[in-house]
Motif scaffolding. Structure first.
Motif, mmCIF file in Angstrom:
data_model
loop_
_atom_site.group_PDB
_atom_site.id
_atom_site.type_symbol
_atom_site.label_atom_id
_atom_site.label_comp_id
_atom_site.label_asym_id
_atom_site.label_seq_id
_atom_site.Cartn_x
_atom_site.Cartn_y
_atom_site.Cartn_z
ATOM 1 N N ASP A 28 9.444 -3.951 -6.816
ATOM 2 C CA ASP A 28 9.680 -3.393 -5.259
ATOM 3 C C ASP A 28 9.297 -2.737 -4.363
ATOM 4 O OD1 ASP A 28 9.359 -7.652 -6.043
ATOM 5 O OD2 ASP A 28 7.417 -6.360 -5.522
ATOM 6 N N ALA A 29 10.572 -1.908 -5.000
ATOM 7 C CA ALA A 29 11.487 -1.217 -4.079
ATOM 8 C C ALA A 29 10.462 0.973 -4.152
ATOM 9 C CB ALA A 29 12.375 -0.718 -4.564
ATOM 10 N N SER A 48 7.103 0.073 -4.103
ATOM 11 C CA SER A 48 5.833 -0.829 -3.797
ATOM 12 C C SER A 48 5.435 -0.174 -2.234
ATOM 13 C CB SER A 48 5.517 -1.692 -4.446
ATOM 14 O OG SER A 48 6.508 -3.136 -4.179
ATOM 15 N N SER A 49 4.314 -0.824 -2.001
ATOM 16 C CA SER A 49 4.518 -0.752 -0.484
ATOM 17 C C SER A 49 4.520 -1.574 -0.027
ATOM 18 C CB SER A 49 2.933 -0.344 0.032
ATOM 19 O OG SER A 49 2.024 -0.442 -0.693
ATOM 20 N N HIS A 50 4.420 -3.367 -0.839
ATOM 21 C CA HIS A 50 4.442 -4.063 0.122
ATOM 22 C C HIS A 50 5.526 -4.781 0.173
ATOM 23 C CE1 HIS A 50 4.882 -5.677 -3.840
ATOM 24 N NE2 HIS A 50 3.942 -5.127 -4.096
ATOM 25 N N PRO A 51 6.048 -6.035 0.520
ATOM 26 C CA PRO A 51 7.813 -6.393 0.718
ATOM 27 C C PRO A 51 8.337 -6.756 -0.811
ATOM 28 C CG PRO A 51 6.021 -7.511 2.246
ATOM 29 C CD PRO A 51 5.437 -7.069 1.898
ATOM 30 N N ILE A 52 9.291 -6.220 -0.515
ATOM 31 C CA ILE A 52 10.704 -6.662 -1.784
ATOM 32 C C ILE A 52 10.793 -8.174 -2.164
ATOM 33 C CG2 ILE A 52 12.532 -6.018 -2.507
ATOM 34 C CD1 ILE A 52 13.136 -3.806 -1.147
ATOM 35 N N GLY A 53 10.442 -8.061 -3.104
ATOM 36 C CA GLY A 53 10.394 -9.561 -3.296
ATOM 37 C C GLY A 53 9.069 -10.691 -4.047
ATOM 38 N N ILE A 54 7.682 -9.500 -3.766
ATOM 39 C CA ILE A 54 6.656 -10.139 -4.854
ATOM 40 C C ILE A 54 6.396 -9.829 -5.962
ATOM 41 C CG2 ILE A 54 4.361 -9.803 -4.617
ATOM 42 C CD1 ILE A 54 5.134 -10.741 -1.707
ATOM 43 N N LEU A 75 1.189 -13.266 2.699
ATOM 44 C CA LEU A 75 0.862 -11.528 2.709
ATOM 45 C C LEU A 75 -0.513 -11.776 3.168
ATOM 46 C CD1 LEU A 75 3.054 -8.778 0.195
ATOM 47 C CD2 LEU A 75 3.684 -10.110 2.431
#
Lengths: 172, 377
Positions: free
Chosen positions: A76-77, A79-85, A135
């Motif tokens: 996730d780090a 990626s562009s989406h929030p961390i945790g997905i 999301l």
């Protein structure tokens, strides 16, 4: 042919923790960098394959959970989406992989192929649900394509795991 | 309860971890935070990614350059091979064109020439150290006989020395055993062409007081009964004074380039030599049919157009006409015509009937055919 059956010898081979960590980092970086070289590799989820493999080696579902969650969060780090997905999806997948690996022999190529293909589909499904629920991301369904990707991951996973088996140390 | 928790501990941990992550996601969506982990992750891995990218870029550009170089080299090699192939093909086509041109010249020559000629192909050379003879693919079955002259449009080649059923051997003009009667085109100097083993032949027996110029064209004189008069031989190369004979070298015109086709003279016809002012020694010329004299023409043929035998023959013929005598007739023992008391060369014919008067100038027969025995028919 060497036998790495856990049930047979119980000296099975586990990966050194630093090697495991390095594998996870390598897999994430590979997913970040490899599409630059070979664009077609953008579909390959190598961190998932590594996480499943490491989870299969563990005897504790919690360990598998944390392996999946950690791999997912690291992914996730970048990626562009929030961390945790990915942390959620990979955590769930690895938990159940470990659960299954405690009950059946997961060292045979057929089992690994089926396991990887199945859990890739599960991972993808959970991603759609979590991303959609948290999301609001709605992804169009391409089930035929996803099925092909699942099978390809299964084939790649079997081959990749044969290579990773070489890194496993034999415990006495 | 505790037993249930203990029994499902792992599952509860899963739910807890998932729940915490959901909270984390919600927090990030609401506040836009979450940068810290990304900062650490990207900062720690950034240099590695940059290094890997730089290495990849360097390797790929080198590889690309190498591949391009290889491709260029391969292309250059193919182009070179293609150029070589085209050069070979060009040479082959040029050779074929030369052959075709030669054949066209031959055909034109055959069409224009009054001689009876037989085309032949050179199929071999003699085994002498210096080539002195060649073999042609015409023999007795084609009408070839020993002693026949062999020519090309450019000039004389040699003489048939041996005849076999389908092949003949031709002695080249460059052979020391070859000889032919020749005459220069400008100053009408007669001599004997003798081969010397090279393309420069000797012209022997030219009187020392005779005038001969370098670059003067040389033709066959017809005296040797092999070649008819008027065939090109070559041109005078050098002239050195000598006593009693000049030392004259003649460069042959026909044997300067390798020959493939030749013409055998089956029946020769004497030709008129070109006028001195018309002779262009360095230009290869075809033989042209002799021009027919127009009525009342005052054209004077050059001295070298007739042999002594021809002039004598013409003289006797004229005497016979003037006296009304037909040669070959008359009973044995009958009185012959008075050849000595009548016409002599240059004498006035004032006493003769006007119809029988002719010009002072000797006019040649329009055409005289020469048989193989060498006598004039």
């Amino acid at each position: 042919m060497p036998v790495y059956s856990r049930a047979a010898t119980n000296t099975l081979a586990d990966l050194n923790r630093w090697i495991a960590l390095g594998l996870i980092v390598f897999a994430v970086l590979f997913q970040v960098y490899s599409p630059q070289l070979v664009p077609v590799l953008s579909f390959l989820d190598l961190p998932l394959l590594v996480a499943i493999y490491l989870s299969m080696l563990k005897r504790s579902e919690v360990t598998g959970l944390f392996i999946g969650t950690g791999t997912g969060i690291l992914q996730d780090a970048f990626s562009s989406h929030p961390i945790g997905i990915y942390g959620i999806t990979k955590g769930i997948v690895c938990y159940f992989v470990t659960t299954i690996s405690l009950k059946i022999d997961v060292d045979s190529p057929v089992t690994r192929f089926l396991l990887v293909s199945f859990f890739w589909v599960v991972h993808h499904l959970f991603y759609i649900i979590v991303a959609g629920a948290l999301l609001g991301l709605v992804q169009p369904g391409q089930w035929s394509l996803d099925l092909k990707r699942a099978l390809i991951h299964g084939i790649i996973g079997v081959t990749f795991y044969r290579v990773l088996d070489i890194l496993r140390t034999v415990e006495t | 309860m505790q037993t249930w928790i203990t029994r499902h501990r792992n599952f509860l941990i899963l739910l807890l971890v998932v729940f915490l992550q959901i909270l984390m996601v919600g927090y990030q969506v609401k506040t836009g935070e979450g940068r810290l982990l990304r900062l650490w992750a990207v900062t720690l891995t950034g240099p590695a990614l940059e290094t890997a990218t730089a290495i990849h870029s360097s390797i790929s550009s080198t590889a690309r350059g190498f591949l391009q170089l290889r491709e260029q080299a391969e292309r250059a090699r193919k182009l070179e091979a293609e150029v070589h192939r085209l050069q070979v093909e060009n040479q082959h086509l040029r050779a074929r064109l030369m052959d075709i041109e030669q054949l066209v010249r031959f055909q034109q020559y055959l069409d224009q020439s009054p001689q009876k000629l037989l085309p032949a192909r050179i199929i071999g050379r003699g085994t002498e150290p210096e080539p002195e003879s060649v073999f042609i693919d015409r023999g007795a079955s084609d009408g070839v006989k020993p002693g026949m002259g062999v020519i090309v449009p450019q000039g004389i080649v040699g003489r048939v020395v041996r005849v076999f059923p389908t092949v003949s051997q031709v002695l080249l003009a460059t052979s020391p055993n070859f000889a032919s009667g020749v005459v220069t085109g400008k100053h009408q100097a007669f001599g004997v062409l003798k081969g010397s083993g090279a393309f420069l032949c000797e012209m022997r027996y030219v009187p020392g007081e005779q005038e001969v110029e370098p670059s003067e064209p040389v033709y066959t004189s017809g005296f040797d009964r092999v070649f008819p008069r008027g065939l090109p031989v070559g041109w005078v190369k050098t002239v050195e004074p000598g006593n009693p004979f000049l030392k004259v070298t003649v460069e042959l015109a026909a044997l300067r380039t390798p020959l493939e086709y030749v013409l055998v003279i089956l029946e020769g016809v004497h030709q008129a030599l070109p006028r001195p002012e018309e002779a262009r020694p360095f230009e290869l010329s075809f033989l042209v049919p002799p021009q027919e004299d127009s009525e009342g023409s005052e054209r004077e043929l050059s001295f070298g157009a007739l042999t002594d035998a021809d002039r004598l023959y013409s003289l006797y013929q004229e005497i016979g006409e003037l006296l009304g005598h037909t040669y070959g007739e008359g009973l044995p023992g009958s009185k012959p015509p008075e050849f000595n008391s009548l016409l002599a060369p240059g004498a006035q014919r004032q006493d003769l009937p006007a119809a029988q008067a002719g010009s002072n100038k000797l006019t040649p027969e329009p055409r005289q055919e020469m048989n193989q025995a060498g006598s004039i028919e």
